[in-house]
Design an enzyme around this catalytic site. Structure first.
Site, PDB file in Angstrom:
ATOM      1  N   ASP A 128     -11.309   2.513   3.955  1.00  0.00           N
ATOM      2  CA  ASP A 128     -11.655   1.112   3.716  1.00  0.00           C
ATOM      3  C   ASP A 128     -13.160   0.895   3.580  1.00  0.00           C
ATOM      4  O   ASP A 128     -13.614  -0.224   3.360  1.00  0.00           O
ATOM      5  CB  ASP A 128     -11.112   0.244   4.861  1.00  0.00           C
ATOM      6  CG  ASP A 128     -10.601  -1.098   4.372  1.00  0.00           C
ATOM      7  OD1 ASP A 128     -10.471  -1.284   3.149  1.00  0.00           O
ATOM      8  OD2 ASP A 128     -10.321  -1.969   5.214  1.00  0.00           O
TER       9      ASP A 128
ATOM     10  N   GLN B 245      -5.114  -1.665   9.642  1.00  0.00           N
ATOM     11  CA  GLN B 245      -4.778  -2.942   9.014  1.00  0.00           C
ATOM     12  C   GLN B 245      -5.227  -4.099   9.898  1.00  0.00           C
ATOM     13  O   GLN B 245      -4.829  -4.203  11.058  1.00  0.00           O
ATOM     14  CB  GLN B 245      -3.267  -3.028   8.765  1.00  0.00           C
ATOM     15  CG  GLN B 245      -2.822  -4.306   8.090  1.00  0.00           C
ATOM     16  CD  GLN B 245      -3.362  -4.431   6.667  1.00  0.00           C
ATOM     17  OE1 GLN B 245      -3.317  -3.490   5.897  1.00  0.00           O
ATOM     18  NE2 GLN B 245      -3.855  -5.615   6.327  1.00  0.00           N
TER      19      GLN B 245
ATOM     20  N   LYS C  32       0.832  -1.207   0.000  1.00  0.00           N
ATOM     21  CA  LYS C  32       0.000   0.000   0.000  1.00  0.00           C
ATOM     22  C   LYS C  32       0.863   1.253   0.000  1.00  0.00           C
ATOM     23  O   LYS C  32       0.563   2.230  -0.703  1.00  0.00           O
ATOM     24  CB  LYS C  32      -0.942  -0.020   1.212  1.00  0.00           C
ATOM     25  CG  LYS C  32      -2.037  -1.075   1.090  1.00  0.00           C
ATOM     26  CD  LYS C  32      -2.768  -1.314   2.400  1.00  0.00           C
ATOM     27  CE  LYS C  32      -3.775  -2.448   2.258  1.00  0.00           C
ATOM     28  NZ  LYS C  32      -4.419  -2.825   3.530  1.00  0.00           N
TER      29      LYS C  32
END
Length: 304
Positions: free
Chosen positions: A136, A113, A69
């Site tokens: 997200d 994460q 990422k």
């Protein structure tokens, strides 16, 4: 919209050809388009978009994902505000960091994460993220927008699957789509997105009776359960489109490890009309949509 690259084809031993849904190629093109967009917008707004990825602990898979990422952010021109915390970091410490990032005008997207160490409450942390910075797409506000068919940040992996199907002109209207897996990360939001595209949707899971009969009825079969190669050729309707969301690391008898999906690729590729590979299918699309969400938040913030 016409695809700017032709389908990738997998040649099998019996000379048949299975078209591959090439997420890696499409994700690279999306990143190139975002890079050009960011270059123009940075001149207009005076700063680049910013993404903060929070990682706790030393999970090797998570470290690899975060590294990918961050590299993608660099390529696109997104400022990376990644923070890596030790395993014993407390819930309150992380909540304080998220509150600070919510107030930071340089940060447009925040991502926690997963998975987190067991002592941390992931749901509460996700709820702490400001909905407009929810890169997200997992905050209840954004999931609510999805349920209502309203604009909002979408969950990255499901949105990546939908973008991949769109690119290859997979007709969803009236088709029977079966999603194997009911997680809030993939299964549930993906089912809603498929419904919005006029598919008839079935969600199957570990308690479903006669799972094979359900999957064999699917025109579009999506596996998102986290069980290595559980979908085999006898579970797939001939000519179905098969999307493999799973990413599992397995080790063979020699100790060598490799990545496999939830679909037994070698057998299913001979049955399916289209299939995604692992790696190189859905995974790169998840990262591409994460970057796209960050840029979307950035544009909305700078224009407000």
């Amino acid at each position: 919209m016409l695809s700017l690259f032709p389908p990738c084809y997998l040649h099998t031993m019996d000379s048949t050809i299975t078209p591959i849904l090439d997420g890696k190629n499409l994700a690279q093109r999306i990143q190139t388009e975002l890079q050009q967009q960011v270059e123009q917008l940075q001149g207009k707004f005076g700063r680049p978009p910013g993404l903060a990825v929070l990682m706790v602990g030393d999970n090797p898979a998570s470290a690899a994902y975060v590294g990918n990422k961050e590299k993608a952010c660099t390529k696109v021109g997104i400022a990376s505000f990644g923070k890596h915390f030790p395993t014993d970091t407390t819930q309150s410490e992380l909540e304080q960091v998220i509150e600070q990032l919510n107030q930071d005008e340089q940060v447009d997207g925040i991502l926690v994460q997963l998975p987190l160490p067991e002592h941390l409450d992931a749901v509460t942390l996700l709820h702490k993220i400001a909905p407009d910075k929810d890169a997200d797409g997992l905050h209840p506000v954004n999931l609510g927008h999805l349920v209502r068919g309203e604009e909002g940040l979408r969950s990255c992996t499901p949105a990546g699957v939908m973008r991949l199907l769109e690119e290859y002109k997979i007709d969803l209207k009236g088709k029977h789509a079966v999603v194997v897996g009911r997680s809030i990360l993939v299964g549930k939001p993906l089912a809603l997105m498929l419904l919005a595209a006029d598919a008839t949707v079935t969600i199957a899971h570990s308690r479903s009776q006669d799972l094979s009969a359900i999957t064999r009825s699917a025109d579009i079969l999506i596996a998102a359960v986290g069980r290595p190669e559980m979908i085999t050729a006898d579970m797939v309707k001939p000519g179905a489109v098969v999307v493999d969301v799973g990413i599992n690391r397995v080790t063979d008898k020699t100790g060598k490890s490799r990545l496999v999906g939830d679909v037994h690729f070698d057998s299913v590729k001979d049955v399916a009309e289209f299939i995604t590979p692992v790696p190189g299918g859905v995974g790169p699309m998840t990262v591409a949509i994460l970057l796209q969400n960050t840029v979307q938040s950035y544009i909305r913030t700078m224009n407000s």
